[in-house]
Motif scaffolding. Structure first.
Motif, short mmCIF file in Angstrom:
data_model
loop_
_atom_site.label_atom_id
_atom_site.label_comp_id
_atom_site.label_asym_id
_atom_site.label_seq_id
_atom_site.Cartn_x
_atom_site.Cartn_y
_atom_site.Cartn_z
N ALA A 188 0.83 -1.20 0.00
CA ALA A 188 0.00 0.00 0.00
C ALA A 188 0.87 1.26 0.00
O ALA A 188 0.54 2.25 -0.67
CB ALA A 188 -0.95 0.00 1.20
N GLU A 189 1.97 1.23 0.73
CA GLU A 189 2.90 2.37 0.72
C GLU A 189 3.45 2.58 -0.69
O GLU A 189 3.57 3.73 -1.15
CB GLU A 189 4.07 2.12 1.67
N GLU A 190 3.77 1.49 -1.35
CA GLU A 190 4.30 1.61 -2.71
C GLU A 190 3.23 2.10 -3.69
O GLU A 190 3.56 2.80 -4.65
CB GLU A 190 4.91 0.28 -3.16
N HIS A 191 1.98 1.77 -3.46
CA HIS A 191 0.91 2.34 -4.27
C HIS A 191 0.92 3.87 -4.12
O HIS A 191 0.79 4.60 -5.11
CB HIS A 191 -0.45 1.81 -3.85
N ALA A 192 1.06 4.33 -2.89
CA ALA A 192 1.09 5.78 -2.64
C ALA A 192 2.25 6.43 -3.38
O ALA A 192 2.09 7.50 -3.99
CB ALA A 192 1.17 6.05 -1.14
N GLU A 193 3.41 5.80 -3.35
CA GLU A 193 4.57 6.33 -4.08
C GLU A 193 4.30 6.34 -5.58
O GLU A 193 4.66 7.30 -6.28
CB GLU A 193 5.80 5.50 -3.78
N GLY A 194 3.64 5.31 -6.07
CA GLY A 194 3.27 5.25 -7.48
C GLY A 194 2.30 6.35 -7.85
O GLY A 194 2.42 6.96 -8.93
N GLU A 200 10.33 3.18 -12.74
CA GLU A 200 11.19 2.63 -11.67
C GLU A 200 10.37 2.29 -10.43
O GLU A 200 10.50 1.19 -9.87
CB GLU A 200 12.28 3.64 -11.32
N ALA A 201 9.50 3.19 -10.02
CA ALA A 201 8.68 2.95 -8.83
C ALA A 201 7.75 1.76 -9.04
O ALA A 201 7.62 0.90 -8.16
CB ALA A 201 7.86 4.20 -8.49
N MET A 202 7.12 1.68 -10.19
CA MET A 202 6.16 0.61 -10.43
C MET A 202 6.85 -0.73 -10.67
O MET A 202 6.34 -1.77 -10.24
CB MET A 202 5.25 0.97 -11.61
N GLU A 258 8.28 -6.75 -6.12
CA GLU A 258 8.09 -7.14 -4.72
C GLU A 258 6.74 -7.80 -4.48
O GLU A 258 6.65 -8.81 -3.79
CB GLU A 258 8.22 -5.92 -3.80
N GLU A 259 5.69 -7.21 -5.04
CA GLU A 259 4.36 -7.77 -4.84
C GLU A 259 4.26 -9.18 -5.40
O GLU A 259 3.67 -10.07 -4.77
CB GLU A 259 3.31 -6.86 -5.49
N GLU A 260 4.84 -9.41 -6.55
CA GLU A 260 4.78 -10.74 -7.15
C GLU A 260 5.59 -11.76 -6.34
O GLU A 260 5.13 -12.88 -6.14
CB GLU A 260 5.26 -10.70 -8.60
N ARG A 261 6.76 -11.36 -5.84
CA ARG A 261 7.60 -12.29 -5.09
C ARG A 261 7.06 -12.60 -3.70
O ARG A 261 7.27 -13.69 -3.19
CB ARG A 261 9.03 -11.75 -4.97
#
Length: 167
Positions: free
Chosen positions: A71-77, A104-106, A112-115
């Motif tokens: 969710a944090e990475e969604h916010a960065e995206g 790069e962000a996505m 990470e999400e897939e792994r």
């Protein structure tokens, strides 16, 4: 049509990659591609956060920290997407620079999400529950797409609402 939530999320991830490749090509209609990417990125993240992530957090064998990090990475995206949309001129170097920041962000998030989250979901969540989550994901995703979630004003609202998640 498959409704396994893992397969649906993976299909969106592959579409993101296709759109990133197409956006890098100056001979393509970048404005149209940007619109498709923007809508899909927002709808995808909002559907994951509305239906998928909360359900996964209830599974003891899914790492809640990884879900929160997603969710944090969604916010960065969302922040990177907004920066791209605000450039405006899709033929400028500034736009290409912002595109690379978004890519790069996505790419980092997708990897990470897939792994972590998706591999755990595939192995630890029952097939029928993954199907149910897939149907819920598709419903919310389509509602968001139908609402025009990819326009710059919508992305501004989403980015502002998720800004506190960024470390």
């Amino acid at each position: 049509m498959a409704t396994d939530v893992v397969e649906l999320i993976l299909a969106d991830h592959r579409r993101f990659e296709e759109l990133f490749r197409a956006l890098r090509d100056r001979t393509n209609d970048r404005a149209a591609l940007q619109g498709e990417l923007s809508a899909l990125l927002v709808a995808h993240a909002e559907a994951e956060e509305a239906e998928v992530y909360p359900a996964l957090k209830r599974y003891k064998r899914i790492d809640n920290e990884e879900v929160d990090h997603g969710a944090e990475e969604h916010a960065e995206g969302h922040q990177a997407l907004l920066a791209l949309l605000e450039v405006g001129d899709t033929s400028s170097q500034a736009w290409e620079d912002k595109l690379e920041e978004l890519v790069e962000a996505m790419t980092h998030h997708v990897d990470e999400e897939e792994r972590t989250i998706l591999n755990d979901t595939r192995s630890r969540v029952a097939d029928d529950r993954r199907e149910e989550l897939g149907r819920l994901f598709l419903r919310v995703r389509q509602e968001k797409l139908d609402s025009g979630c990819g326009d710059v004003e919508s992305v501004r609202r989403v980015a502002a609402a998720t800004e506190e998640r960024i470390d």
